[in-house]
Every structure is written in structure tokens, then in C-alpha cells.
Design a protein around this motif. Structure first.
Motif, PDB file in Angstrom:
ATOM      1  N   GLY A  48      45.261  36.464  56.990  1.00 45.43           N
ATOM      2  CA  GLY A  48      46.280  35.951  57.907  1.00 45.43           C
ATOM      3  C   GLY A  48      46.188  34.453  58.095  1.00 45.43           C
ATOM      4  N   ALA A  49      44.972  33.933  58.222  1.00 48.12           N
ATOM      5  CA  ALA A  49      44.795  32.495  58.427  1.00 48.12           C
ATOM      6  C   ALA A  49      45.140  31.707  57.164  1.00 48.12           C
ATOM      7  CB  ALA A  49      43.359  32.209  58.857  1.00 48.12           C
ATOM      8  N   LEU A  50      44.688  32.189  56.028  1.00 50.44           N
ATOM      9  CA  LEU A  50      44.951  31.478  54.770  1.00 50.44           C
ATOM     10  C   LEU A  50      46.427  31.505  54.410  1.00 50.44           C
ATOM     11  CD1 LEU A  50      41.826  32.709  52.802  1.00 50.44           C
ATOM     12  CD2 LEU A  50      42.305  30.347  53.494  1.00 50.44           C
ATOM     13  N   TYR A  51      47.115  32.582  54.756  1.00 50.97           N
ATOM     14  CA  TYR A  51      48.563  32.643  54.543  1.00 50.97           C
ATOM     15  C   TYR A  51      49.250  31.503  55.292  1.00 50.97           C
ATOM     16  CZ  TYR A  51      53.378  34.232  55.332  1.00 50.97           C
ATOM     17  OH  TYR A  51      54.751  34.296  55.428  1.00 50.97           O
ATOM     18  N   SER A  52      48.896  31.303  56.562  1.00 48.04           N
ATOM     19  CA  SER A  52      49.515  30.234  57.347  1.00 48.04           C
ATOM     20  C   SER A  52      49.275  28.870  56.702  1.00 48.04           C
ATOM     21  CB  SER A  52      48.956  30.241  58.775  1.00 48.04           C
ATOM     22  OG  SER A  52      49.333  31.410  59.451  1.00 48.04           O
ATOM     23  N   MET A  53      48.046  28.635  56.272  1.00 48.57           N
ATOM     24  CA  MET A  53      47.745  27.347  55.641  1.00 48.57           C
ATOM     25  C   MET A  53      48.484  27.187  54.323  1.00 48.57           C
ATOM     26  SD  MET A  53      43.719  26.623  56.492  1.00 48.57           S
ATOM     27  CE  MET A  53      43.081  28.286  56.323  1.00 48.57           C
ATOM     28  N   ALA A  54      48.568  28.263  53.531  1.00 50.38           N
ATOM     29  CA  ALA A  54      49.260  28.172  52.244  1.00 50.38           C
ATOM     30  C   ALA A  54      50.743  27.892  52.428  1.00 50.38           C
ATOM     31  CB  ALA A  54      49.057  29.465  51.455  1.00 50.38           C
ATOM     32  N   VAL A  55      51.369  28.516  53.445  1.00 53.07           N
ATOM     33  CA  VAL A  55      52.773  28.237  53.721  1.00 53.07           C
ATOM     34  C   VAL A  55      52.947  26.779  54.128  1.00 53.07           C
ATOM     35  CG1 VAL A  55      54.676  28.725  55.306  1.00 53.07           C
ATOM     36  CG2 VAL A  55      53.404  30.609  54.283  1.00 53.07           C
ATOM     37  N   ASP A  57      51.080  24.308  53.376  1.00 56.01           N
ATOM     38  CA  ASP A  57      50.750  23.433  52.246  1.00 56.01           C
ATOM     39  C   ASP A  57      51.755  23.526  51.105  1.00 56.01           C
ATOM     40  OD1 ASP A  57      48.487  22.790  53.676  1.00 56.01           O
ATOM     41  OD2 ASP A  57      47.110  23.976  52.445  1.00 56.01           O
ATOM     42  N   HIS A  58      52.760  24.394  51.240  1.00 54.54           N
ATOM     43  CA  HIS A  58      53.710  24.665  50.147  1.00 54.54           C
ATOM     44  C   HIS A  58      52.986  25.152  48.892  1.00 54.54           C
ATOM     45  CE1 HIS A  58      57.228  22.003  51.826  1.00 54.54           C
ATOM     46  NE2 HIS A  58      56.802  22.918  52.684  1.00 54.54           N
ATOM     47  N   ASP A  59      51.926  25.917  49.087  1.00 58.87           N
ATOM     48  CA  ASP A  59      51.157  26.481  47.973  1.00 58.87           C
ATOM     49  C   ASP A  59      51.793  27.811  47.589  1.00 58.87           C
ATOM     50  OD1 ASP A  59      49.327  27.481  46.196  1.00 58.87           O
ATOM     51  OD2 ASP A  59      47.568  27.075  47.447  1.00 58.87           O
ATOM     52  N   ILE A  60      52.869  27.733  46.846  1.00 64.43           N
ATOM     53  CA  ILE A  60      53.685  28.908  46.572  1.00 64.43           C
ATOM     54  C   ILE A  60      52.924  29.964  45.782  1.00 64.43           C
ATOM     55  CG2 ILE A  60      54.702  27.889  44.484  1.00 64.43           C
ATOM     56  CD1 ILE A  60      56.457  30.237  47.014  1.00 64.43           C
ATOM     57  N   ASP A  61      52.077  29.554  44.828  1.00 70.23           N
ATOM     58  CA  ASP A  61      51.344  30.536  44.027  1.00 70.23           C
ATOM     59  C   ASP A  61      50.396  31.351  44.900  1.00 70.23           C
ATOM     60  OD1 ASP A  61      52.582  29.766  41.660  1.00 70.23           O
ATOM     61  OD2 ASP A  61      51.037  28.300  41.169  1.00 70.23           O
ATOM     62  N   THR A  62      49.724  30.688  45.832  1.00 73.16           N
ATOM     63  CA  THR A  62      48.811  31.403  46.718  1.00 73.16           C
ATOM     64  C   THR A  62      49.574  32.338  47.643  1.00 73.16           C
ATOM     65  OG1 THR A  62      47.140  29.662  46.652  1.00 73.16           O
ATOM     66  CG2 THR A  62      47.108  31.122  48.565  1.00 73.16           C
ATOM     67  N   LEU A  86      60.070  37.313  46.391  1.00 75.23           N
ATOM     68  CA  LEU A  86      59.271  36.603  47.385  1.00 75.23           C
ATOM     69  C   LEU A  86      59.124  35.128  47.018  1.00 75.23           C
ATOM     70  CD1 LEU A  86      56.526  39.306  47.991  1.00 75.23           C
ATOM     71  CD2 LEU A  86      58.067  38.405  49.746  1.00 75.23           C
ATOM     72  N   ARG A  87      58.907  34.861  45.750  1.00 71.75           N
ATOM     73  CA  ARG A  87      58.790  33.459  45.314  1.00 71.75           C
ATOM     74  C   ARG A  87      60.079  32.689  45.620  1.00 71.75           C
ATOM     75  NH1 ARG A  87      55.615  30.395  41.890  1.00 71.75           N
ATOM     76  NH2 ARG A  87      54.295  32.220  41.534  1.00 71.75           N
ATOM     77  N   ASP A  88      61.210  33.269  45.279  1.00 75.62           N
ATOM     78  CA  ASP A  88      62.488  32.604  45.552  1.00 75.62           C
ATOM     79  C   ASP A  88      62.684  32.394  47.055  1.00 75.62           C
ATOM     80  OD1 ASP A  88      63.017  32.572  42.850  1.00 75.62           O
ATOM     81  OD2 ASP A  88      64.331  34.331  42.902  1.00 75.62           O
ATOM     82  N   PHE A  89      62.333  33.398  47.851  1.00 77.05           N
ATOM     83  CA  PHE A  89      62.493  33.295  49.297  1.00 77.05           C
ATOM     84  C   PHE A  89      61.638  32.173  49.869  1.00 77.05           C
ATOM     85  CE2 PHE A  89      60.590  34.386  53.416  1.00 77.05           C
ATOM     86  CZ  PHE A  89      61.713  34.360  54.221  1.00 77.05           C
ATOM     87  N   TYR A  90      60.378  32.130  49.497  1.00 77.60           N
ATOM     88  CA  TYR A  90      59.485  31.120  50.063  1.00 77.60           C
ATOM     89  C   TYR A  90      59.817  29.715  49.553  1.00 77.60           C
ATOM     90  CZ  TYR A  90      56.511  34.424  52.507  1.00 77.60           C
ATOM     91  OH  TYR A  90      56.035  35.373  53.378  1.00 77.60           O
ATOM     92  N   VAL A  98      60.932  20.395  56.581  1.00 75.09           N
ATOM     93  CA  VAL A  98      60.217  19.212  56.110  1.00 75.09           C
ATOM     94  C   VAL A  98      58.712  19.419  56.272  1.00 75.09           C
ATOM     95  CG1 VAL A  98      59.879  16.744  56.463  1.00 75.09           C
ATOM     96  CG2 VAL A  98      62.165  17.726  56.680  1.00 75.09           C
ATOM     97  N   THR A  99      58.304  19.804  57.469  1.00 71.30           N
ATOM     98  CA  THR A  99      56.893  20.026  57.776  1.00 71.30           C
ATOM     99  C   THR A  99      56.789  21.250  58.668  1.00 71.30           C
ATOM    100  OG1 THR A  99      56.575  17.628  57.801  1.00 71.30           O
ATOM    101  CG2 THR A  99      54.784  18.971  58.670  1.00 71.30           C
ATOM    102  N   THR A 100      55.756  22.069  58.429  1.00 69.46           N
ATOM    103  CA  THR A 100      55.500  23.216  59.300  1.00 69.46           C
ATOM    104  C   THR A 100      54.026  23.259  59.656  1.00 69.46           C
ATOM    105  OG1 THR A 100      55.068  24.754  57.471  1.00 69.46           O
ATOM    106  CG2 THR A 100      57.355  24.560  58.221  1.00 69.46           C
ATOM    107  N   LEU A 101      53.750  23.802  60.828  1.00 69.45           N
ATOM    108  CA  LEU A 101      52.370  24.059  61.253  1.00 69.45           C
ATOM    109  C   LEU A 101      52.342  25.432  61.910  1.00 69.45           C
ATOM    110  CD1 LEU A 101      49.436  23.235  61.717  1.00 69.45           C
ATOM    111  CD2 LEU A 101      50.162  22.175  63.874  1.00 69.45           C
TER     112      LEU A 101
END
Length: 202
Positions: A48-55, A57-62, A86-90, A98-101
Motif C-alpha cells: 500500500g505504501a509503495l503504491y502511493s509512492m510509485a503513483v 513518482d509516475h513510476d508506471i511500470d511499478t 491499467l497502464r492506459d488508465f494510470y 501536475v504533482t500528487t502526494l
């Protein structure tokens, strides 16, 4: 009272007794199961925590790799399923903001061997078209263990509020707390729509 709300679209209320009950292990096998459950819960909280950071960070592969091949994400009644969708959606979501936290808060998990369920609460700050949006959300999750690693089988996102930052002081008194820029105000998903919201009066 334990409520099973899967039949109406998403399971909000867990049986609070199970994740809050402990008992001393009577056998080595029971002790092993308890340790394994703790390890699984820790791994799922990491997910759950890493998902938030990956989103953020725009780390689409993760982000995509955190879902099962047939995993799904549901928001506002719309579901996308499978890695390609899911890839297209994200990518679309990452292009929009622009920026998310995203800040995960509480995370309650129940593990059943190679599947699990969870409710994760959190808050977010979102920059959208020059407007800073503030949000509070809950994820209703189903997880699956695949090749020893936990992934999302399904995530359902519900909002308590999404409002421009300048409306934070005044928005809580109104049930219409979904206030995306240039769209009509909409009713919040939580908590007024929950079956428990008024049932306490009965």
C-alpha cells in the motif's frame, strides 16, 4: 454487527473481531501461522505504501506490476481491468495531475492463506489545472499472493472529500464534497452513503 457489502458493489465493513483478536499459540504450527500472518500483513502494508509512492513518482511500470494480470481498479463506478487497461488508465491520470502526494494512513488487513482483504485510508494533495485539491479516501482492497509476492487483485477507491484547498474550512458541512474544478458538485462516497450512517438511530 458484521456487514458484508460485497453484493452492493464494495465491501466497506470488515469483521472487526478477527483483526483485533489474539490468542497464545498452543503448538509450533500455530506459532508459525501467527508469524506468517504478521509477515504477510507487513508485506501488504508495504504494498500500500509503495503504491502511493510509485503513483506520485509516475513510476508506471511499478504501479502496473503491483496488480495481478487480471487485477482491477474501480473509481466512480468505472472499472479498468488487466495490465494493458491499467497502464492506459494510470498514464492518463499521471498526465492529468501536475504533482500528487498520496499519504496512506490506517491499513486494516485480514489474511486467508494466499488471499487477503484490506481497507486503507489516506489523504492526498493533487495539483489539477492550477488548483490545489485536497482529498481523503479509502481503498477497499482484495489481494492475491502470486509467486510469493502480494499484489492487488482489486482496488476500489471511495472519497470522503475532494475539494479545492480554499474550500477546506467550509466544505465539511455539506454532503456534496466531490468538487472537481469545472464540474458540478457531487455527493461524497463516504460516510453518508454507508448503511451504518443512519442505522445507529435504530
Amino acid at each position: 454487527m458484521v456487514l458484508d457489502l460485497i453484493t452492493i458493489g464494495w465491501r466497506y465493513t470488515m469483521d472487526f473481531r478477527r483483526p483485533t483478536t489474539t490468542a497464545p499459540a498452543q503448538t509450533p504450527e500455530e506459532a508459525y501461522r501467527q508469524l506468517r500472518s504478521l509477515a504477510d500483513e507487513s508485506a501488504l502494508r508495504n504494498l500500500g505504501a509503495l503504491y502511493s509512492m510509485a503513483v506520485d513518482d509516475h513510476d508506471i511500470d511499478t504501479v502496473v506490476a503491483m496488480f495481478a494480470e487480471d487485477g482491477s481498479f474501480t473509481r466512480a463506478g468505472h472499472t479498468v481491468q488487466g495490465h494493458t487497461a491499467l497502464r492506459d488508465f494510470y498514464i492518463g491520470m499521471m498526465d492529468r495531475y501536475v504533482t500528487t502526494l498520496h499519504i496512506p494512513n490506517s491499513h486494516v488487513i485480514t489474511v486467508d492463506d494466499d488471499t487477503a482483504t484490506g481497507i486503507l485510508t489516506g489523504q492526498a494533495e493533487l495539483s489539477l489545472n492550477g488548483t490545489l485539491m485536497m482529498a481523503a479516501y479509502r481503498y477497499d482492497d482484495r489481494y492475491a499472493r502470486q509467486d510469493g509476492r502480494w499484489v492487488f487483485a482489486a482496488r476500489t477507491l471511495k472519497f470522503m472529500y475532494v475539494v479545492p484547498i480554499e474550500q477546506m474550512p467550509t466544505s465539511f458541512g455539506d454532503s456534496k464534497r466531490i468538487r472537481w474544478p469545472e464540474t458540478p458538485y457531487a455527493e461524497a462516497d463516504l460516510p453518508e452513503a454507508l448503511p451504518t450512517w443512519d442505522s445507529y438511530k435504530c
